[in-house]
Design a protein around this motif. Structure first.
Motif, PDB file in Angstrom:
ATOM      1  N   THR A 270       0.837  -1.207   0.000  1.00 57.72           N
ATOM      2  CA  THR A 270       0.000   0.000   0.000  1.00 57.72           C
ATOM      3  C   THR A 270       0.871   1.256   0.000  1.00 57.72           C
ATOM      4  O   THR A 270       0.363   2.373   0.014  1.00 57.72           O
ATOM      5  N   MET A 271       2.175   1.062   0.025  1.00 62.17           N
ATOM      6  CA  MET A 271       3.146   2.156  -0.118  1.00 62.17           C
ATOM      7  C   MET A 271       4.247   1.644  -1.049  1.00 62.17           C
ATOM      8  O   MET A 271       4.393   0.425  -1.186  1.00 62.17           O
ATOM      9  N   PRO A 272       5.029   2.547  -1.679  1.00 59.90           N
ATOM     10  CA  PRO A 272       6.066   2.080  -2.603  1.00 59.90           C
ATOM     11  C   PRO A 272       6.990   1.029  -1.969  1.00 59.90           C
ATOM     12  O   PRO A 272       7.283   1.089  -0.778  1.00 59.90           O
ATOM     13  N   ARG A 273       7.430   0.102  -2.806  1.00 55.69           N
ATOM     14  CA  ARG A 273       8.185  -1.056  -2.317  1.00 55.69           C
ATOM     15  C   ARG A 273       9.511  -0.681  -1.640  1.00 55.69           C
ATOM     16  O   ARG A 273       9.962  -1.365  -0.738  1.00 55.69           O
ATOM     17  N   TYR A 274      10.138   0.421  -2.115  1.00 54.22           N
ATOM     18  CA  TYR A 274      11.455   0.761  -1.566  1.00 54.22           C
ATOM     19  C   TYR A 274      11.386   1.033  -0.056  1.00 54.22           C
ATOM     20  O   TYR A 274      12.368   0.891   0.670  1.00 54.22           O
ATOM     21  N   LEU A 275      10.190   1.379   0.441  1.00 53.04           N
ATOM     22  CA  LEU A 275      10.054   1.689   1.871  1.00 53.04           C
ATOM     23  C   LEU A 275      10.149   0.446   2.761  1.00 53.04           C
ATOM     24  O   LEU A 275      10.211   0.560   3.983  1.00 53.04           O
ATOM     25  N   SER A 276      10.164  -0.745   2.153  1.00 55.63           N
ATOM     26  CA  SER A 276      10.293  -1.954   2.979  1.00 55.63           C
ATOM     27  C   SER A 276      11.740  -2.444   3.042  1.00 55.63           C
ATOM     28  O   SER A 276      11.999  -3.538   3.531  1.00 55.63           O
ATOM     29  N   ARG A 277      12.669  -1.602   2.559  1.00 56.49           N
ATOM     30  CA  ARG A 277      14.079  -2.024   2.628  1.00 56.49           C
ATOM     31  C   ARG A 277      14.565  -2.059   4.078  1.00 56.49           C
ATOM     32  O   ARG A 277      14.307  -1.126   4.832  1.00 56.49           O
ATOM     33  N   ILE A 278      15.287  -3.132   4.386  1.00 54.40           N
ATOM     34  CA  ILE A 278      15.797  -3.320   5.753  1.00 54.40           C
ATOM     35  C   ILE A 278      17.317  -3.261   5.741  1.00 54.40           C
ATOM     36  O   ILE A 278      17.938  -3.799   4.817  1.00 54.40           O
ATOM     37  N   HIS A 279      17.887  -2.595   6.726  1.00 52.31           N
ATOM     38  CA  HIS A 279      19.354  -2.537   6.819  1.00 52.31           C
ATOM     39  C   HIS A 279      19.889  -3.910   7.217  1.00 52.31           C
ATOM     40  O   HIS A 279      19.427  -4.493   8.209  1.00 52.31           O
ATOM     41  N   MET A 280      20.847  -4.409   6.437  1.00 49.68           N
ATOM     42  CA  MET A 280      21.338  -5.775   6.654  1.00 49.68           C
ATOM     43  C   MET A 280      22.142  -5.915   7.951  1.00 49.68           C
ATOM     44  O   MET A 280      22.319  -7.015   8.460  1.00 49.68           O
ATOM     45  N   GLU A 281      22.653  -4.818   8.459  1.00 49.31           N
ATOM     46  CA  GLU A 281      23.470  -4.898   9.680  1.00 49.31           C
ATOM     47  C   GLU A 281      22.646  -4.567  10.921  1.00 49.31           C
ATOM     48  O   GLU A 281      22.751  -5.237  11.947  1.00 49.31           O
ATOM     49  N   TYR A 282      21.814  -3.516  10.801  1.00 48.25           N
ATOM     50  CA  TYR A 282      21.127  -3.022  12.007  1.00 48.25           C
ATOM     51  C   TYR A 282      19.658  -3.448  12.086  1.00 48.25           C
ATOM     52  O   TYR A 282      18.980  -3.140  13.064  1.00 48.25           O
ATOM     53  N   PHE A 283      19.176  -4.097  11.037  1.00 50.19           N
ATOM     54  CA  PHE A 283      17.809  -4.618  11.038  1.00 50.19           C
ATOM     55  C   PHE A 283      16.755  -3.539  11.222  1.00 50.19           C
ATOM     56  O   PHE A 283      15.775  -3.713  11.948  1.00 50.19           O
ATOM     57  N   THR A 284      16.984  -2.396  10.623  1.00 47.67           N
ATOM     58  CA  THR A 284      16.022  -1.293  10.763  1.00 47.67           C
ATOM     59  C   THR A 284      15.444  -0.952   9.390  1.00 47.67           C
ATOM     60  O   THR A 284      16.129  -1.113   8.373  1.00 47.67           O
ATOM     61  N   PRO A 285      14.210  -0.476   9.338  1.00 40.88           N
ATOM     62  CA  PRO A 285      13.627  -0.090   8.046  1.00 40.88           C
ATOM     63  C   PRO A 285      14.189   1.262   7.609  1.00 40.88           C
ATOM     64  O   PRO A 285      13.522   2.287   7.684  1.00 40.88           O
ATOM     65  N   TYR A 286      15.448   1.242   7.147  1.00 41.65           N
ATOM     66  CA  TYR A 286      16.182   2.490   6.943  1.00 41.65           C
ATOM     67  C   TYR A 286      15.561   3.395   5.875  1.00 41.65           C
ATOM     68  O   TYR A 286      15.583   4.615   5.991  1.00 41.65           O
ATOM     69  N   ALA A 287      14.973   2.770   4.825  1.00 42.41           N
ATOM     70  CA  ALA A 287      14.387   3.604   3.758  1.00 42.41           C
ATOM     71  C   ALA A 287      13.206   4.404   4.302  1.00 42.41           C
ATOM     72  O   ALA A 287      13.059   5.595   4.004  1.00 42.41           O
ATOM     73  N   ALA A 288      12.387   3.752   5.127  1.00 44.14           N
ATOM     74  CA  ALA A 288      11.235   4.445   5.723  1.00 44.14           C
ATOM     75  C   ALA A 288      11.718   5.537   6.685  1.00 44.14           C
ATOM     76  O   ALA A 288      11.174   6.651   6.705  1.00 44.14           O
ATOM     77  N   ILE A 289      12.775   5.230   7.440  1.00 41.19           N
ATOM     78  CA  ILE A 289      13.302   6.205   8.413  1.00 41.19           C
ATOM     79  C   ILE A 289      13.829   7.449   7.693  1.00 41.19           C
ATOM     80  O   ILE A 289      13.494   8.584   8.050  1.00 41.19           O
ATOM     81  N   LEU A 290      14.638   7.232   6.642  1.00 40.86           N
ATOM     82  CA  LEU A 290      15.225   8.371   5.913  1.00 40.86           C
ATOM     83  C   LEU A 290      14.137   9.188   5.217  1.00 40.86           C
ATOM     84  O   LEU A 290      14.191  10.420   5.192  1.00 40.86           O
ATOM     85  N   THR A 291      13.138   8.484   4.667  1.00 43.47           N
ATOM     86  CA  THR A 291      12.039   9.196   3.996  1.00 43.47           C
ATOM     87  C   THR A 291      11.283  10.080   4.979  1.00 43.47           C
ATOM     88  O   THR A 291      10.981  11.252   4.696  1.00 43.47           O
ATOM     89  N   LEU A 292      10.991   9.532   6.161  1.00 37.25           N
ATOM     90  CA  LEU A 292      10.250  10.308   7.157  1.00 37.25           C
ATOM     91  C   LEU A 292      11.052  11.507   7.653  1.00 37.25           C
ATOM     92  O   LEU A 292      10.507  12.598   7.858  1.00 37.25           O
ATOM     93  N   CYS A 293      12.368  11.295   7.840  1.00 38.11           N
ATOM     94  CA  CYS A 293      13.224  12.419   8.267  1.00 38.11           C
ATOM     95  C   CYS A 293      13.181  13.513   7.198  1.00 38.11           C
ATOM     96  O   CYS A 293      13.113  14.709   7.516  1.00 38.11           O
ATOM     97  N   ALA A 294      13.213  13.092   5.910  1.00 37.33           N
ATOM     98  CA  ALA A 294      13.183  14.073   4.822  1.00 37.33           C
ATOM     99  C   ALA A 294      11.855  14.831   4.816  1.00 37.33           C
ATOM    100  O   ALA A 294      11.836  16.052   4.662  1.00 37.33           O
ATOM    101  N   VAL A 295      10.745  14.107   5.020  1.00 34.94           N
ATOM    102  CA  VAL A 295       9.419  14.754   5.029  1.00 34.94           C
ATOM    103  C   VAL A 295       9.352  15.775   6.174  1.00 34.94           C
ATOM    104  O   VAL A 295       8.903  16.922   5.997  1.00 34.94           O
ATOM    105  N   ALA A 296       9.821  15.365   7.361  1.00 35.71           N
ATOM    106  CA  ALA A 296       9.773  16.268   8.515  1.00 35.71           C
ATOM    107  C   ALA A 296      10.672  17.488   8.296  1.00 35.71           C
ATOM    108  O   ALA A 296      10.318  18.615   8.667  1.00 35.71           O
ATOM    109  N   LEU A 297      11.838  17.260   7.653  1.00 34.57           N
ATOM    110  CA  LEU A 297      12.765  18.366   7.395  1.00 34.57           C
ATOM    111  C   LEU A 297      12.148  19.359   6.394  1.00 34.57           C
ATOM    112  O   LEU A 297      12.214  20.576   6.601  1.00 34.57           O
ATOM    113  N   ILE A 298      11.528  18.817   5.346  1.00 36.52           N
ATOM    114  CA  ILE A 298      10.862  19.686   4.359  1.00 36.52           C
ATOM    115  C   ILE A 298       9.767  20.495   5.044  1.00 36.52           C
ATOM    116  O   ILE A 298       9.608  21.697   4.811  1.00 36.52           O
ATOM    117  N   SER A 299       9.030  19.821   5.931  1.00 32.31           N
ATOM    118  CA  SER A 299       7.959  20.507   6.664  1.00 32.31           C
ATOM    119  C   SER A 299       8.535  21.661   7.487  1.00 32.31           C
ATOM    120  O   SER A 299       7.962  22.755   7.524  1.00 32.31           O
TER     121      SER A 299
END
Lengths: 120, 452
Positions: free
Chosen positions: B318-347
């Motif tokens: 229900t959202m673009p596929r790239y947002l489900s990327r997981i960091h192989m070392e830290y196991f975090t949804p890094y694409a979603a995290i970076l996208t949200l930081c960018a949205v908040a920064l733009i805001s």
């Protein structure tokens, strides 16, 4: 016990798939949890033991204190999930699959299915 | 139910809920509440809102007991209504919270700009705030619940102590400290003040996302009530103390203080300066630490919760596929995290350039009120639809309490946005734009994503 043999077979096949997949092993190299599985429509209970990126064993019953506990609506759903026939994410998002445990571990669990079945 | 190694207690959940809800911007909103009512009566609006939030917390407690999942609101609405309604509304709620992080960053930056006049510009603090929260989430650094509880307790104790000192030093200041519709003000300002006070508690219900980390469901319901009570005491005391120590026009930024500075986006800085008097340095250090902890807790919890939500939506196509990327070392949804930081920064960039950060308090209040209405309606619908479903917590005084919650918050929604003030209109426009985008996304983009 109804469905236990099929569940154990499906879980063991899943375990082998995990161990054969180098990407999963790399991803889980420092993850050593016990994972409990059960279902709402039966007494089927399984314990999945992970160690250093490998799925070490699948055993009948709940053994020890788990990091994660996953409850499926039916035994069929549990077997289908282990066989890749069921999309666990959409069932999780609709509230049909219940997961108990730390959120970071829940993501790890989901990532395993994502890597093994990239189209799911 | 299996035995889990690690479970959260009601105390941890209460501290987490209060910590999620408390941000530097909450102090600005507390001032906005005080300004809407006559005399020193803002505290009454805060307590009234807290009572209604308690009703809403019963709805969330029943729903999270039925569906103890971190996907929370989306699951409740989907089970009660349908997916087409659940996706746009829950996503709009999440994105409004993310957009409000931009306003929080602006307030956070302006506090430090005032505290260190010779220091870097506001941009440095805005970027630093998102960088720290983004890094914590990107690297999967888990702040232990004990540490989080300790930070929350320190913040709240500081505010309670300063408020009590202020009330002791300056008294109530106004003759009217008990009648929020008196002095010819009428009920309109009080109703808007109650609606805006809901913003102060926004986030207490995020603890339902912690349902997966508890063994007993009662931990979540008790934790939510605990967090509302903590916040109620802190905000009500602070509201009365702010007005007792500082003129409202200075708190609202309509007038500059005697030092020539405008404290509109940082009213607690001038408040602490006045309360501490000759000892302002330790007070200002305290304010700096308070703002840092409040904003970081808010950013961190916001990104943590929303990134998991976005990740899950992406996995559900229900959202673009790239947002489900997981960091192989830290196991975090890094694409979603970076996208949200960018949205908040733009805001926050848009806010700094265009102004109007206070509109976001109305946008978030609107999103929260909408979610409380939906939670009450979901309780009513599911009582009929899933009569036999296990409910570890049942809302007391059903159906009266549920109907009352739905009707009250609906009226509050209408009343808050009926206000003709520019910041209210802009807040409404922000909120409706986010909903419109998510509805269009559901109609046009999701079918395409699922087909792919």
């Amino acid at each position: 016990m109804s469905g236990i043999n099929e569940s154990l077979k499906a879980a063991n096949d899943f375990k082998d798939k995990m161990n054969e997949n180098m990407k999963v092993r790399k991803l889980l190299k420092r993850w050593n949890p016990l994972i409990h599985f059960d279902t709402r429509d039966s007494d089927v209970r399984l314990t999945f033991k992970m160690s250093e990126g490998m799925a070490v064993s699948v055993e009948e019953g709940h053994i020890g204190d788990a990091e994660l506990a996953v409850t499926f609506p039916t035994v069929k759903d549990l077997i289908d999930m282990f066989s890749g026939k069921l999309d666990p994410t959409s069932m999780y998002l609709s509230g049909d699959i219940l997961v108990k445990g730390h959120q970071a571990d829940v993501i790890k669990l989901d990532a395993i299915t994502m890597i093994i079945w990239p189209e799911s | 139910m299996a035995d889990l190694k690690r479970v959260l207690t009601a105390r941890s959940v209460a501290a987490a809920g209060a910590g999620f809800a408390f941000a530097t911007m909450s102090i600005v909103a507390d001032v906005q509440v005080a300004d809407l009512v006559p005399g020193n009566t803002g505290w009454i609006a805060v307590i009234t809102a807290a009572l209604f939030c308690l009703l809403a917390s019963w709805c969330f407690a029943e729903l999270s007991g039925m569906f103890p999942t971190s996907a929370g609101v989306r699951v409740y609405i989907q089970q009660a209504f349908n997916e087409k309604m659940a996706i746009p509304l829950s996503a709009a709620y999440i994105f409004t919270v993310v957009a409000a992080s931009g306003a929080e960053a602006y307030v956070f930056g302006s506090v430090f700009e005032a505290l260190i006049p010779q220091g870097p510009s506001i941009w440095f603090y805005v970027i630093m705030g998102f960088a720290i929260a983004g890094a914590l989430n990107y690297f999967g650094i888990d702040i232990a619940s004990g540490t989080q509880n300790f930070m929350a307790i320190i913040m709240f104790l500081f505010l309670v102590c300063v408020s009590l000192v202020s009330l002791y030093k300056f008294g109530i200041r106004f003759d009217n400290w008990y009648n929020p519709i008196g002095d010819g003000a009428g009920a309109e300002g009080f109703i808007t003040a109650v609606a805006l006070s809901v913003f102060l508690f926004a986030g207490f219900e995020w603890v339902t996302a912690l349902s997966e980390e508890t063994k007993e469901q009662s931990v979540i319901s008790k934790g939510m009530i605990g967090s509302i009570l903590i916040l109620c005491v802190v905000y009500a005391l602070l509201n009365a103390a702010l007005v007792s120590a500082v003129p409202k026009d200075v708190l609202m930024g309509r007038e500059v203080w005697t030092d020539g500075l405008n404290y509109g986006a940082r009213p607690h800085v001038v408040f602490v300066k006045i309360v501490f008097g000759a000892y302002e340095l330790p007070g200002l250090i305290g304010v700096g630490l308070l703002s840092f902890l409040a904003s970081m807790t808010s950013f961190n919890a916001g990104i943590l919760t929303t990134s998991r939500f976005l990740y899950a939506m992406s996995r559900d196509k229900t959202m673009p596929r790239y947002l489900s990327r997981i960091h192989m070392e830290y196991f975090t949804p890094y694409a979603a995290i970076l996208t949200l930081c960018a949205v908040a920064l733009i805001s926050s960039i848009l806010l700094t350039l265009l102004g109007g950060f206070d509109s976001f308090t109305y946008a978030v209040a609107g999103a929260e009120i909408m979610m409380y209405v939906l939670a009450a309606l979901s309780v009513i619908k599911l009582r009929k639809k899933m009569k036999t479903h296990v409910r570890p917590f049942r809302m007391p005084w059903y159906p009266v309490a549920a109907i009352f919650t739905a009707v009250f918050f609906t009226l509050l929604f209408v009343m808050v946005f009926a206000d003709p003030k520019a910041e209210v209109r802009i807040g409404f426009a922000i909120f409706m734009s986010i909903i419109a985008v998510m509805v269009l996304h559901t109609i046009f983009v999701i079918p395409w994503l699922r087909k792919k």
